[in-house]
Design a protein around this motif. Structure first.
Motif, short mmCIF file in Angstrom:
data_model
loop_
_atom_site.label_atom_id
_atom_site.label_comp_id
_atom_site.label_asym_id
_atom_site.label_seq_id
_atom_site.Cartn_x
_atom_site.Cartn_y
_atom_site.Cartn_z
N TYR B 86 0.85 -1.20 0.00
CA TYR B 86 0.00 0.00 0.00
C TYR B 86 0.87 1.23 0.00
O TYR B 86 1.83 1.33 0.77
CB TYR B 86 -0.90 -0.02 1.24
CG TYR B 86 -1.79 1.20 1.42
CD1 TYR B 86 -3.07 1.24 0.87
CD2 TYR B 86 -1.35 2.31 2.14
CE1 TYR B 86 -3.89 2.36 1.04
CE2 TYR B 86 -2.17 3.42 2.32
CZ TYR B 86 -3.44 3.44 1.77
OH TYR B 86 -4.25 4.55 1.94
N GLY B 88 0.18 5.31 0.09
CA GLY B 88 -0.81 6.38 0.22
C GLY B 88 -0.12 7.73 0.32
O GLY B 88 0.69 7.94 1.23
N GLY B 92 -5.23 8.25 5.26
CA GLY B 92 -6.69 8.09 5.42
C GLY B 92 -6.95 6.77 6.13
O GLY B 92 -6.86 5.71 5.50
N GLU B 94 -9.47 5.02 7.06
CA GLU B 94 -10.45 4.07 6.50
C GLU B 94 -9.87 3.33 5.31
O GLU B 94 -10.07 2.12 5.15
CB GLU B 94 -11.71 4.81 6.06
CG GLU B 94 -12.61 5.19 7.21
CD GLU B 94 -13.81 6.00 6.76
OE1 GLU B 94 -14.31 5.79 5.64
OE2 GLU B 94 -14.23 6.86 7.54
N ASP B 95 -9.19 4.07 4.47
CA ASP B 95 -8.60 3.47 3.27
C ASP B 95 -7.51 2.46 3.66
O ASP B 95 -7.41 1.37 3.08
CB ASP B 95 -8.00 4.59 2.41
CG ASP B 95 -7.61 4.11 1.03
OD1 ASP B 95 -8.46 3.50 0.36
OD2 ASP B 95 -6.45 4.33 0.63
N GLU B 98 -9.11 -0.70 5.11
CA GLU B 98 -9.73 -1.49 4.04
C GLU B 98 -8.67 -2.33 3.32
O GLU B 98 -8.86 -3.51 3.04
CB GLU B 98 -10.38 -0.52 3.07
CG GLU B 98 -11.47 -1.11 2.22
CD GLU B 98 -12.02 -0.03 1.30
OE1 GLU B 98 -12.52 1.00 1.80
OE2 GLU B 98 -11.90 -0.22 0.07
N CYS B 99 -7.54 -1.70 3.04
CA CYS B 99 -6.46 -2.40 2.34
C CYS B 99 -5.89 -3.52 3.22
O CYS B 99 -5.67 -4.64 2.74
CB CYS B 99 -5.36 -1.41 1.96
SG CYS B 99 -3.88 -2.23 1.35
N ARG B 122 -5.70 3.75 -7.35
CA ARG B 122 -7.00 4.41 -7.23
C ARG B 122 -6.85 5.70 -6.44
O ARG B 122 -5.82 5.94 -5.80
CB ARG B 122 -8.02 3.49 -6.55
CG ARG B 122 -7.69 3.22 -5.10
CD ARG B 122 -8.75 2.36 -4.45
NE ARG B 122 -8.56 2.29 -3.00
CZ ARG B 122 -9.38 1.62 -2.20
NH1 ARG B 122 -10.43 1.00 -2.69
NH2 ARG B 122 -9.15 1.60 -0.90
N SER B 124 -8.56 7.95 -3.31
CA SER B 124 -9.41 7.72 -2.16
C SER B 124 -9.68 9.04 -1.44
O SER B 124 -9.15 10.08 -1.82
CB SER B 124 -8.74 6.70 -1.24
OG SER B 124 -9.68 6.20 -0.33
N TRP B 125 -10.45 8.99 -0.37
CA TRP B 125 -10.84 10.19 0.39
C TRP B 125 -10.23 10.18 1.77
O TRP B 125 -10.05 9.13 2.37
CB TRP B 125 -12.36 10.25 0.55
CG TRP B 125 -13.10 10.38 -0.73
CD1 TRP B 125 -13.67 9.35 -1.44
CD2 TRP B 125 -13.36 11.57 -1.48
NE1 TRP B 125 -14.26 9.84 -2.57
CE2 TRP B 125 -14.10 11.19 -2.62
CE3 TRP B 125 -13.05 12.92 -1.29
CZ2 TRP B 125 -14.52 12.12 -3.57
CZ3 TRP B 125 -13.47 13.84 -2.23
CH2 TRP B 125 -14.20 13.44 -3.37
N ARG B 126 -9.92 11.37 2.24
CA ARG B 126 -9.52 11.52 3.65
C ARG B 126 -10.27 12.73 4.18
O ARG B 126 -10.60 13.65 3.41
CB ARG B 126 -8.00 11.73 3.77
CG ARG B 126 -7.51 13.05 3.18
CD ARG B 126 -6.00 13.15 3.14
NE ARG B 126 -5.59 14.33 2.38
CZ ARG B 126 -5.15 15.47 2.90
NH1 ARG B 126 -5.04 15.59 4.21
NH2 ARG B 126 -4.81 16.49 2.13
#
Lengths: 66, 168
Positions: B86, B88, B92, B94-95, B98-99, B122, B124-126
């Motif tokens: 991962y 990032g 974030g 949540e992201d 999830e990963c 992808r 994603s949102w934070r």
């Protein structure tokens, strides 16, 4: 980038924006081997980064006070 | 991030915070000119935030920070054994969770049914908390706040408001 340039005394672009723009193309990405590194714990003892993912996954968050 | 780290600690997931250079140096917390100043700021960060994950301090010249891409608040996940899974640009929770969930599910099931990891990208949102961000800049010093909005005027709350009124 030398130590002085890395620890810039004033926040400005483009130095910072370049890192942001380049990040998607930064060669380290999923599927690559994580690079080894040495970090210092709060008691000033050294720790090898790879010791973190020996027994399970590791989440590495980077940041600073500011 | 601390809460998430605690949820996964019993699954042998280690979670750490790596202290880098100051992203927005100011009068109260200037740039690091020595390792002792960097350690001092790291301890202050630890005390001020009540961080519950191990805090690790990078070298003065940012060897680890540079090797991982120099973003000011990025997060990476490394699988057991050292495979990066991962990347990032920001953090974030949540992201990340999830990963982690998805990765560990496959990791566990890989012996029962054949499967292979694949590369993906992808957006994603934070969560974005402007007030908390500005408070952080003020904590560093007025200079940090001024320099941020001088450099990135489009982010200034007044200006953002005006743009909306104009329908831009």
């Amino acid at each position: 980038m030398n130590t002085e340039a890395y620890n810039y005394p004033h926040f400005d672009l483009p130095g910072e924006s370049k890192a942001l723009e380049d990040f998607p193309g930064f060669p380290l990405r999923p599927g690559e081997r994580a690079p080894e590194g040495v970090l210092e714990q709060l008691d000033e003892e050294e720790l090898n980064l790879s010791s973190l993912w020996k027994k399970g996954p590791a989440i590495l968050e980077f940041g600073s006070l500011t | 991030m601390d809460e998430m780290a605690e949820r996964w600690a019993d699954r042998a997931v280690s979670s750490v915070f790596i202290y880098t250079r100051e992203a927005h140096p100011g009068e109260h917390y200037p740039h690091h000119d020595s390792m002792s100043r960097k350690r001092e700021h790291a301890r202050a960060f630890h005390d001020l935030t009540g961080l519950r994950r191990p805090l690790l301090v990078d070298s003065l010249d940012g060897k680890v920070h540079r090797a991982w891409g120099l973003m000011p608040n990025m997060t990476w996940i490394v699988a057991q054994g050292g495979l990066v899974v991962y990347k990032g640009a920001w953090t974030g929770p949540e992201d990340i969770e999830e990963c982690l969930q998805q990765w560990l599910k496959g990791w566990q099931e890989r012996r029962q049914r054949p499967q292979a990891p694949f590369y993906t990208e992808r957006l994603s949102w934070r969560a974005r908390d402007e007030e908390a961000f500005n408070d952080g800049l003020r904590r560093a010093g007025q200079r940090a706040l001024d320099e941020f909005y001088e450099t990135l005027p489009a982010h200034h709350p007044d200006r953002a408001g005006r743009s909306k009124e104009k329908g831009q």
